[in-house]
Design an enzyme around this catalytic site. Structure first.
Site, mmCIF file in Angstrom:
data_model
loop_
_atom_site.group_PDB
_atom_site.id
_atom_site.type_symbol
_atom_site.label_atom_id
_atom_site.label_comp_id
_atom_site.label_asym_id
_atom_site.label_seq_id
_atom_site.Cartn_x
_atom_site.Cartn_y
_atom_site.Cartn_z
ATOM 1 N N ALA A 61 0.877 -1.072 -0.006
ATOM 2 C CA ALA A 61 -0.012 0.057 0.155
ATOM 3 C C ALA A 61 0.809 1.202 -0.172
ATOM 4 C CB ALA A 61 -1.027 0.158 1.033
ATOM 5 N N GLY A 93 0.610 -5.383 0.741
ATOM 6 C CA GLY A 93 -0.547 -5.437 0.178
ATOM 7 C C GLY A 93 -0.063 -5.810 -1.506
ATOM 8 N N GLU A 152 -0.108 -9.673 -0.986
ATOM 9 C CA GLU A 152 -1.511 -10.015 -0.539
ATOM 10 C C GLU A 152 -2.314 -9.884 -1.893
ATOM 11 O OE1 GLU A 152 -2.129 -6.725 2.388
ATOM 12 O OE2 GLU A 152 -2.905 -8.495 3.863
ATOM 13 N N GLU A 171 4.145 -5.189 7.364
ATOM 14 C CA GLU A 171 3.148 -4.118 7.792
ATOM 15 C C GLU A 171 3.668 -3.848 9.312
ATOM 16 O OE1 GLU A 171 2.345 -6.585 5.744
ATOM 17 O OE2 GLU A 171 0.837 -5.725 4.517
#
Ligand code: 3H9
Length: 712
Positions: free
Chosen positions: A69, A107, A110, A130
């Protein structure tokens, strides 16, 4: 390739050989910034709807797959997404293959975990880092990873946040296939064609078999909580990560996802997440030296030498070898070289014994360190780092020899921790090629790497030193030439107050307890015992000899004179049982403190914990402000980076100046002004601090005074 959408977007979609190709193109690292997520969703939707498309490939343009992200967006309001790529892929009817090079992090991984297949080039890295920015994987990572690698391994990966090399990821089951790196897209298209017809689609969310291991070992979650208790104290994110993996085992997939989202939202604006995000960007900013010409030709360093095979020189040589860098280690006697190489070998051997280093890796690293016994043998190296005795005449002599021996264009660096770099450069006829490169102890472990800018240091030399530090895994930080440079200079007042408070009645145990509770891995007195009390004792003796007004430290002096040198003699500020490094409170030390206080007429009183914390850290904040106002550091945030990576300051508190902002410049200034009245000149408030207190402004955003900075 038939283009199906515009080319100049963050996410491109095209069709090749019946395969929909989704290319994420958001330099520099393809972070999932605004527009990227929507672009991926649009491309997936297009591929799903196109009857000519049998499967899809998700790939990154440039140097990486997706680094996660966009961290800059955290903490800012954003709309709740109407659709998520993970869900679209799960609901889709066509296989999607993630083709990974560079990094697939957070992300990014992910997205890959939601794909049906993952292929990667051998030097790719994947991970869920994270937790390092105080949050948790919020895109299904805590639910999908345990389904691939088992809950125990998933916890280890998520709580460490480490980058997993592709071959290991393949062995763990995260990656399905490692492919040749020359044309990843072609490999991915070929792979997608191969799996296009496979049904049912392998969805990670449906995999249950690896979760069973938690049924056999239901205590694994509490065991993990206990295992991280010391490291993770005062933090929430690591525990929330465990809770989510536990949910992956105990709840249906969608309920696990709900919990993950809820806990993610709770963490996003937590104090620890804000501090850790700040630290992340501060560590990137620190690499930048304003004012250097854009087109600067930075000399390339391919071969290096270290002068001096002592503890420091050996540690520096190891830093090179650890990053695959050949290095020559110079000392002038066979005994010194033998001893130095033996120390290096022994240090590596401890890592091998502990299991953190493979024997072959140790052998490889040792082979990169070549002991040599003459200046002639290092003459053709691109850079040399001097690590001899910290005494100016000795350093000057070495630099004169280096100047005579080294090839033209070689860079001459000094690992001094406090000496005047101009005086050292003055011993050569090429002061423009000289800079300080200050390693911390132990040099092969500590990441802070101060690059000291001399009056004549050339921009190219400075830039090359910064780059060299990064090449050997350090965090390079700029420092102006002044006594103690930046890091140690900010730390000296802390050390002084630490000693003075014990004279005034605080106990070493209390000071250590306060700092450990604050988040340091060990208290400052326990650390003194680790490094040995004799070094600072010698320094004090030297200073006292040269300065009749020198204010010594009679308590540690007395301890040293009693033979209490720290851990190495089984006693210092604490005592130690044989073979055990646990500090044990010692009534003898309390007796010595009382005795010296009586002899010297020190008034002793009780301290409260907050006063201890503030006296230690405010003294350093004040000094940091003085350094900035003298133009010796570029930015306050650089000082934070040095404290995080050089002094064990708890990362989740952002750094010295970030922490200070939580209290505010005004309160700090007011307190320092009171102490200035009470304790005298050493607490004289910095002008910059006074200005921030009066006019408002954040300490962490302070910059070095531009009128005085050499760069910028
Ligand atoms: C996440 O994914 C949450 C999810 O669970 C989803 C929730 C719903 N964002 O480090 P570099 C910038 S959380 C914004 O020097 P390198 C960086 O600031 C995220 N910016 O390169 C720098 O900018 P500048 C999980 C980012 O090659 C430039 O890119 N992911 C981001 O030495 C170059 O960076 C992570 O925590 C980002 N995510 O190292 C990974 N990443 O040039 C964070 C980088 O203006 N990133 N930038 O100074 C890294 O660890 C390293 O950047 C990486 C590359 C290893 C990728």
């Amino acid at each position: 390739m038939a283009e199906a959408a515009g080319d100049k977007t963050l996410v491109r979609y095209a069709v090749a050989e019946g395969i929909g190709v989704i290319t994420i193109d958001n330099p520099p690292v393809n972070a999932l910034g605004p527009g990227v997520r929507d672009g991926i969703i649009a491309a997936l939707t297009q591929g799903e709807a196109d009857p000519s498309v049998k499967a899809m490939v998700m790939i990154g343009a440039g140097r990486s797959f997706i680094a996660g992200a966009d961290i800059r967006q955290f903490g800012k309001p954003r709309p709740t997404p109407q659709q998520r790529a993970y869900e679209l892929i799960d609901a889709g009817s066509k296989p999607v293959v993630a083709a990974i090079h560079g990094y697939a992090l957070g992300g990014g991984l992910e997205h890959a975990l939601a794909c049906h297949y993952r292929i990667a080039v051998a030097n790719a890295k994947v991970g869920l880092p994270e937790v390092l920015i105080g949050i948790l994987p919020g895109g299904g990572g805590t639910q999908r990873l345990p389904r691939l690698v088992g809950p125990k391994k998933a916890m280890e990966l998520i709580i460490s946040g480490r980058h997993v090399p592709a071959p290991e990821a393949k062995a763990l089951g995260i990656i399905d296939e490692i492919v040749g790196g020359s044309d990843l897209l072609a490999e991915a298209i070929a792979y997608a064609k191969r799996v296009a017809g496979v049904r049912p689609l392998p969805r990670v969310r449906d995999k249950e078999d690896r979760l069973a291991e938690a049924k056999a070992d239901p205590g694994m979650f509490d065991a993990m909580r206990t295992a991280i208790a010391r490291r993770a104290r005062n933090q929430k994110a690591p525990y929330h990560c465990i809770a989510c993996v536990e949910a992956a085992v105990k709840l249906p997939f969608d309920e696990g996802i709900d919990l993950e989202r809820r806990l993610f939202a709770e963490l996003e604006n937590s104090e620890e997440a804000k501090a850790l995000r700040y630290a992340f960007f501060a560590e990137r900013e620190v690499a930048k030296i304003p004012g250097l010409p854009k087109d600067l030709a930075v000399p390339e360093v391919k071969t290096a030498a270290v002068v001096g095979a002592g503890t420091m020189g050996g540690g520096i040589a190891m830093s090179f070898a650890d990053f695959d860098f050949p290095v020559k280690l110079l000392d002038l006697t066979p005994e010194a070289l033998d001893k130095g190489m033996r120390r290096i070998r022994d240090t590596y051997a401890v890592s091998v014994k502990r299991g953190s280093l493979a024997q072959e890796e140790m052998d490889k690293r040792l082979a990169l360190i070549e002991p040599v016994d003459s200046y002639a043998a290092i003459a053709d190296c691109d850079a040399v780092i001097e690590a001899v005795f910290e005494v100016l005449p000795v350093k000057k002599e070495v630099f004169a020899k280096l100047d005579a021996a080294m090839k033209p264009g070689a860079l001459l660096f000094s690992n001094t921790s406090a000496l005047d770099i101009d005086a050292i450069a003055g011993a050569t006829r090429r002061p423009e090629a000289v800079a300080g490169t200050h390693f911390f102890v132990p040099a092969n472990v500590m990441k802070t790497f101060e690059v000291v800018d001399g009056t004549k240091t050339a921009p190219a030399t400075l830039a090359a030193a910064m780059k060299l530090g990064r090449a050997i895994g350090k965090i390079s930080a700029y420092a102006g030439n002044c006594d103690g440079f930046v890091a140690n200079r900010t730390r000296i007042p802390f050390n002084l107050e630490q000693g003075l408070m014990v004279e005034e009645g605080a106990t070493p145990e209390q000071v250590d307890k306060v700092m450990v509770a604050f988040g340091y891995p060990a208290g400052p007195f326990a650390v003194n015992d680790m490094s040995g009390l004799d070094i600072s004792y010698e320094t004090r003796k030297r200073r006292a000899a040269g300065d009749p007004n020198y204010r010594g430290q009679p308590i540690p002096d007395r301890l040293v004179e009693m033979g209490r040198l720290g851990q190495k003699t089984g006693a210092g500020w604490y005592r130690y049982e044989k073979g055990d490094r646990t500090p044990i409170s010692d009534p003898e030390v309390h007796r010595v403190i009382k005795e010296v206080a009586r002899e010297k007429g020190f008034h002793q009183r009780a301290f409260d914990d907050e006063e201890i914390l503030r006296r230690l850290l405010f003294s350093s904040v004040n000094e940091a402000c003085k350094i900035l106002e003298e133009g010796k550091a570029l930015r306050a945030s650089d000082i934070d980076v040095m404290w995080l990576n050089g002094f064990g300051f708890p990362r989740y508190r952002g750094g010295l100046m970030y922490w200070a902002d939580q209290i505010g410049a005004r309160d700090i200034y007011n307190q320092i002004a009171i102490w200035h009245q009470r304790y005298g000149a050493r607490w004289e408030p910095s002008r910059l601090l006074k200005q921030l207190a009066e006019q408002g402004g954040l300490l962490r955003e302070a910059k070095g005074d531009s009128a005085k900075l050499r760069r910028g």
